[in-house]
Design an enzyme around this catalytic site. Sequence first.
Site, short mmCIF file in Angstrom:
data_model
loop_
_atom_site.label_atom_id
_atom_site.label_comp_id
_atom_site.label_asym_id
_atom_site.label_seq_id
_atom_site.Cartn_x
_atom_site.Cartn_y
_atom_site.Cartn_z
N GLU A 312 0.80 -1.23 0.00
CA GLU A 312 0.00 0.00 0.00
C GLU A 312 0.83 1.28 0.00
O GLU A 312 0.50 2.22 0.72
CB GLU A 312 -0.92 -0.03 1.22
CG GLU A 312 -0.20 0.02 2.60
CD GLU A 312 0.16 -1.34 3.18
OE1 GLU A 312 0.36 -2.29 2.40
OE2 GLU A 312 0.26 -1.44 4.41
N HIS A 336 -8.12 -3.89 -1.25
CA HIS A 336 -7.32 -4.01 -0.03
C HIS A 336 -6.24 -2.91 0.04
O HIS A 336 -6.15 -2.18 1.04
CB HIS A 336 -6.69 -5.40 0.04
CG HIS A 336 -5.84 -5.64 1.24
ND1 HIS A 336 -6.29 -6.33 2.35
CD2 HIS A 336 -4.58 -5.26 1.53
CE1 HIS A 336 -5.33 -6.36 3.26
NE2 HIS A 336 -4.27 -5.72 2.78
N GLU A 337 -5.46 -2.80 -1.00
CA GLU A 337 -4.37 -1.81 -0.94
C GLU A 337 -4.93 -0.39 -0.89
O GLU A 337 -4.39 0.47 -0.19
CB GLU A 337 -3.42 -1.98 -2.13
CG GLU A 337 -2.77 -3.36 -2.27
CD GLU A 337 -2.22 -3.95 -0.97
OE1 GLU A 337 -1.85 -3.19 -0.06
OE2 GLU A 337 -2.18 -5.20 -0.86
N HIS A 340 -6.04 0.58 2.62
CA HIS A 340 -4.94 0.97 3.51
C HIS A 340 -4.73 2.49 3.52
O HIS A 340 -4.09 3.02 4.43
CB HIS A 340 -3.63 0.31 3.07
CG HIS A 340 -3.38 -1.04 3.66
ND1 HIS A 340 -3.37 -1.26 5.02
CD2 HIS A 340 -3.06 -2.23 3.08
CE1 HIS A 340 -3.07 -2.54 5.24
NE2 HIS A 340 -2.89 -3.15 4.08
N GLU A 359 -3.88 -4.38 9.17
CA GLU A 359 -4.35 -5.41 8.25
C GLU A 359 -5.77 -5.89 8.54
O GLU A 359 -6.52 -6.22 7.62
CB GLU A 359 -3.37 -6.60 8.23
CG GLU A 359 -1.97 -6.24 7.74
CD GLU A 359 -1.90 -5.64 6.33
OE1 GLU A 359 -2.89 -5.74 5.59
OE2 GLU A 359 -0.85 -5.06 6.00
N ASP A 414 9.17 -10.77 9.49
CA ASP A 414 8.98 -11.54 8.25
C ASP A 414 8.63 -13.00 8.51
O ASP A 414 8.05 -13.67 7.66
CB ASP A 414 10.27 -11.54 7.41
CG ASP A 414 10.56 -10.18 6.81
OD1 ASP A 414 9.64 -9.34 6.76
OD2 ASP A 414 11.72 -9.96 6.42
N TYR A 422 -5.02 -10.42 9.58
CA TYR A 422 -5.95 -10.08 8.50
C TYR A 422 -7.37 -10.56 8.81
O TYR A 422 -8.28 -9.77 9.02
CB TYR A 422 -5.49 -10.76 7.20
CG TYR A 422 -4.22 -10.20 6.62
CD1 TYR A 422 -4.26 -9.33 5.53
CD2 TYR A 422 -2.97 -10.52 7.14
CE1 TYR A 422 -3.12 -8.80 4.98
CE2 TYR A 422 -1.81 -10.00 6.59
CZ TYR A 422 -1.89 -9.14 5.51
OH TYR A 422 -0.75 -8.61 4.97
N1 BES Z 1 0.95 -4.41 3.72
C1 BES Z 1 0.70 -5.69 3.20
C2 BES Z 1 1.93 -6.47 2.84
C3 BES Z 1 2.88 -6.68 3.99
C4 BES Z 1 2.42 -6.94 5.27
C5 BES Z 1 4.24 -6.64 3.76
C6 BES Z 1 3.33 -7.13 6.31
C7 BES Z 1 5.14 -6.84 4.78
C8 BES Z 1 4.70 -7.08 6.06
C9 BES Z 1 -0.25 -5.64 2.03
O1 BES Z 1 -1.24 -4.68 2.16
C10 BES Z 1 -0.98 -6.94 2.01
O2 BES Z 1 -1.66 -7.20 2.97
N2 BES Z 1 -0.86 -7.72 0.96
C11 BES Z 1 -1.57 -8.96 0.84
C12 BES Z 1 -2.86 -8.66 0.14
C13 BES Z 1 -3.99 -9.57 0.34
C14 BES Z 1 -4.34 -9.81 1.77
C15 BES Z 1 -5.21 -9.05 -0.39
C16 BES Z 1 -0.70 -9.91 0.04
O3 BES Z 1 0.36 -9.47 -0.39
O4 BES Z 1 -1.05 -11.05 -0.12
ZN ZN Z 2 -2.58 -5.21 3.75
#
Ligand code: BES
Ligand code: ZN
Length: 641
Positions: A312, A336-337, A340, A359, A414, A422
């Site tokens: 996002e 989703h993005e 955010h 999230e 990570d 979520y």
């Molecule tokens: N912000 C996140 C990605 C993220 C979270 C990167 C924590 C590093 C640490 C992004 O918004 C996200 O949630 N992406 C998901 C999307 C899905 C839930 C629709 C993904 O990448 O799968």
């Molecule tokens: Zn997210």
Amino acid sequence: MFKFIPTLVFVFALSACSEQAKEANSDSTNGSKSEPKFVEKIDNLTSIEGAIEVGKDYHSQSNPEQVSVKDIALDLTVDFEQKVLRGTATLSYQKHDAAAKTLILDTNDLAISSVRSGDSELQYTLKNENSFLGSALEIALPADSQPVTISYTTSPSATGVQWLTPEQTAGGKHPFLFTQAQAIHARSFIPLQDSPQVRVTYSATIRTPKDLLAVMSASNDPDTERDGVYEFSMPQAVPSYLIALAVGDLEFRAMGERTGVYAEPSMLDAAAAEFEDTESMLIATENTYGPYSWDRYDLLILPPSFPFGGMENPRLSFITPTVIAGDKSLVSLIAHELAHSWSGNAVSNATWRDLWLNEGFTTYLTYRIMEIVYGTDRFNMEAVLGFQDLEADIARLDERDEILAIDLRGRDPDDVFSNIPYEKGALFLREIELSIGRDNFDAFLKQYFQDFAFQSITTDQFIAYLDKTLLAQHSDKLSEERIKQWIFEAGIPDAAPTPKSNAFSLVDDARSSWLDGKLDAKNIKTEGWTVHQWLYFLNNMPDELSSAQLANLDAAFGLTESKNNEIAHSWLLISVENWYQPALPRLHDYLTSIGRNKLVKPLYRALAKTEEGKALGRKAFTQAKSGYHPLTVKANEGFIQ
Ligand code: BES
Ligand code: ZN
């Protein structure tokens, strides 16, 4: 650099301290015939003594309580030959303690060549590296509190930067670079206070080869001259994890008044068509939750090695190309993005323990946006699939990883990625909505986004806010005890809402008839099935299927050749688990052409369970590794050892 913990000792340690060491046990023992066994990295799960200090960021070594950085001005040259960013970061700061003499920054693998203020050199010390946190950079501040300029070069293996060769792009002619800062990787390309509770404005001059375009999570001028020098400014204060840069052979196409897409030329048409509803999503979200604060909302389509579905980055979400399915079936990622922009970018988590505030709220908003734009049937199907993902994670995870306000002390964020923040977060909010009524909850959220706009908050601040607002107004319907159960206890509380979809009943019937042998696959009436129905059909198959059964499905529906990356993923997972050999060549192609961790990791994890699977995984990984993002390498390399 990344070590996987020796297995057996680790399994015992885990089992000893928790009855629920489900993930470690199942992954290491189920069907694995190989030695040594591999346990997916779940580090330091032994409890750390003492209470968590609320609001303390255990993932930054910087000192914002004494001195906090307020603005960063970057001047960086993008060197594709050396795979480095080289230049300066000029930091303006505020002293909260008049006696403060030292500014402490986070860095990871940065080569620092000088630190200056105006014409004078400043003393600095780069501390020893502290595992995944990197090295603290301590700077002796000038007496006049003027900005400090750090000259530095990144490492070619910076964890937050991926350098792609021309062959790894769609066009094949130009190199590509992108950064991914969340959670704690900004420090691998900028020396800064890498904590989500430090918000900064920033500006940048980015120097690239002349034929490439640079874009950032900031103001982007679609009509800028391609001259190899690009200027950006982000006037709104953002946490460091939202600073982002990409450079490549990019073109822009407008989709609506405030929305557009950047992509490599060969992807532009498909991307603009797939995501044409972005403007409607933006309007729907504003109508429900208040004005969009970030001026434009554009998308950047990355090469397939992008390790996430989306990120996002403000004003410019970074998006995997794997969701361009041709039928808008996977566009909830965009909702989703976009969401955010309210939950995450305007109101941010203060520490990574509070990630669920980002999230969970965003996942809840995503469902609501999808319902407004695509209707209730679509919403119900996505909610059921999301709930099933949550149940699968709960079956797999250690109890301590099922808590919304998770204890991350001593752990690399990570390594803790799951559906808990979520889907459990979203379900919690759904329960509140159902208890007090949608209109009341919408009004609450709108006010919450307004009250905390451009602030970073902790879970405890959120609870205190709930106490003052909804709990006071609806004491007959909500209780603090229940709220704390959702936030601080493992699993899903009893009597939580369970999503339902009528569109899935007929899929259940079809699957049962086929499993009972009453119906040949080719006679299942699948005309008009949506991608979600297909996913539900596949994801709810029993663990064991025969090759004859799989061949029967494949002959009827061409699943091995599915162009939809989510359907292909579900099918390939079943194929690995049942060793359905005709799908294995496609599996190899899939693993060597996509680097999105959510799609590849479950496949590597499943392959690791047998010796022949592991050999196949090793072959794909070895071939794909140079094109995988550092995070995808780190998350999967243990499965092939
Ligand atoms: N912000 C996140 C990605 C993220 C979270 C990167 C924590 C590093 C640490 C992004 O918004 C996200 O949630 N992406 C998901 C999307 C899905 C839930 C629709 C993904 O990448 O799968
Ligand atoms: Zn997210």
